[in-house]
Enzyme design. Sequence first.
Site, PDB file in Angstrom:
ATOM      1  N   HIS A 164      11.380  38.515  48.683  1.00 59.26           N
ATOM      2  CA  HIS A 164      12.460  39.382  48.237  1.00 59.26           C
ATOM      3  C   HIS A 164      11.944  40.557  47.409  1.00 59.26           C
ATOM      4  CE1 HIS A 164      16.693  38.528  48.851  1.00 59.26           C
ATOM      5  NE2 HIS A 164      16.847  39.559  48.045  1.00 59.26           N
ATOM      6  N   CYS A 217      14.060  43.805  63.083  1.00 61.23           N
ATOM      7  CA  CYS A 217      14.392  44.334  61.752  1.00 61.23           C
ATOM      8  C   CYS A 217      13.567  43.651  60.663  1.00 61.23           C
ATOM      9  CB  CYS A 217      15.881  44.216  61.461  1.00 61.23           C
ATOM     10  SG  CYS A 217      16.457  42.514  61.393  1.00 61.23           S
TER      11      CYS A 217
HETATM   12  C1  PEP Z   1      13.717  38.543  58.533  1.00 62.37           C
HETATM   13  O1  PEP Z   1      13.728  37.330  58.293  1.00 62.37           O
HETATM   14  O2  PEP Z   1      12.809  39.118  59.176  1.00 62.37           O
HETATM   15  C2  PEP Z   1      14.807  39.396  58.024  1.00 62.37           C
HETATM   16  C3  PEP Z   1      14.911  40.660  58.381  1.00 62.37           C
HETATM   17  O3  PEP Z   1      15.673  38.829  57.134  1.00 62.37           O
HETATM   18  P1  PEP Z   1      15.322  38.564  55.575  1.00 62.37           P
HETATM   19  O4  PEP Z   1      13.986  39.160  55.290  1.00 62.37           O
HETATM   20  O5  PEP Z   1      16.400  39.207  54.786  1.00 62.37           O
HETATM   21  O6  PEP Z   1      15.339  37.065  55.523  1.00 62.37           O
END
Ligand code: PEP
Length: 568
Positions: free
Chosen positions: A200, A493
């Site tokens: 995060h 993404c």
């Molecule tokens: C991922 O897991 O690649 C994603 C885009 O979601 P997050 O990083 O918010 O878990």
Amino acid sequence: MVEWSRAGFECPLSNGTRFQGIAVSRGRAVGPVARMAGPAQPPPPTRLTGPADAACDLISASAREVRDALRWKAGLTAGVAREVLEMTATMAVDPALLKAAHHLVREGNLAPAPALWQAASDLASKLEGLGGTMAERTTDVRDAAARIVAQITGAPVPGIPERNEPYVLVAEDLTPADAATLDRAKVLAIVTALGGPTTHTAIIARELGIPAVVALERQLDAVVDGDLVGVDGTRGTVHVGDFDPAQFAASDFPEFTFTGPGGTADGHLVAMLANVADGEGARAAAAAGAEGIGLLRTEICFADAVREPSLEQQEEAYGEVFAAFPGRKVVVRTLDAGADKPMRFLHQVPETNPALGVRGFRTANLDRPVLVRQLTAIARAATAHTADVWVMAPMVSTVAEAEEFVRLAHEAGLATAGVMVEVPSAALNAGPILARAAFASIGTNDLTQYTLAADRTIGQLGAIANSWDPAVLRLVEFTCRGGAQQDRPVGVCGEAAADPALAVVLVGLGVSSLSMSARALGPVSAVLSRTAFAECERLAGLALGCECAADARAVVRANLAVLDESVL
Ligand code: PEP
Ligand code: MG
């Protein structure tokens, strides 16, 4: 279209002691260190030594100081962060809390700090026992108590440091709630002992455009508040001691600007989208040339919310993002709660393996109305704007879940409903899933974690949890094949999309859009726009033919003439 500029690139690196971590957010900054205090510890149960009246007055005065400081801070923020701060401010002077603390001083003969701590612990347990919205107050009580005890004892206040001048934040790690209250005008750079490229902290730092280096482990333990440090978020280094700040700040990597549309050298279009968390991020992404939003992480709007945000609050937050992209695609991800993103109002029970537990779309089984209300708020905001709004569910692992989400989205009036592919089962079932869902967006951060069984929040596992791993690339290929069978678009993404060389491979595997932090749009499109589509396919084939992540990365980089290892 991409413009290159090499200003300052020839400057040599500065001297001083250099510590190496993992680079997670590009850019450089120099500034004084402000260390984030760790979680508050209970004060020792010392006995009262002076008069009880003076001790009680000290508790009350400290509580008022804390309330005033929090209210002042709340006035500088907005949204959920403001709400949290106001709630904690109110709790700091809660009459029941102060009365109980005074009682422990007078009758229990306890010194002010342990008396206040004990009173807060008792109150928190009582509220927890009452359950419901009362139980939600316990975090505020504990946070208020930690601050009052720090005020009484002169210890550092837990959480993000409060300073008048800009600083380099040095921490063990940041929680999503810490990240939500970061003041981007004050925090010049972020440096953490723990974490990895997809935690995060890394994601938020990239989105806020704050240079960041993680996984330094114990290397910075000797650095104290006020020490001048230079942070190079592109190379992953932290410079301490005898270095020239002016020279350090001047020498940086080339800047790239992107004006779109994205695609390969021979005109194969690849939408270049941005990952954002709020309206401010969306406006910055629009200014950086993003063709749309590929991932709106709505849980940031919920982060640390004591109560579920109202329909109106949600509608406003989503509307701000839609307003920044009139007529353009905006993909909204519904609440991705659980594991590394706990939500205070969801009442999740502690789990032994939270990453494998009730998280992502699975939390809809805990509280379905939360999801239904969110979809309603998205639909309402969508009708007030011209953005082409798509919705997707996080961490879908079965065909049935995909079907259920699409049904709920359609019932809310949202026509384009898709899923994130973040677990191997979803990639392997991409055909039947995409027979139901309108699109897939691959979350390579989680897909990598689950493919390699390597927790993305543990920095030491960074070498294993590598999105270049051919096993991950095979799952991307498999998902794209499912998309082609059903004539559905598949995008990426996850952070892999922000690595220019890996982005080329993803396009070669069949991905039709790439979504990343706005600052990555320039470097990624710089490389993609100089590579023909057939070359992307050839490089993808080379990567798939490797046996490990390191080989795949090395062979692709060696074959990408446009790539300058020292630059990208
Ligand atoms: C991922 O897991 O690649 C994603 C885009 O979601 P997050 O990083 O918010 O878990
Ligand atoms: Mg994810």
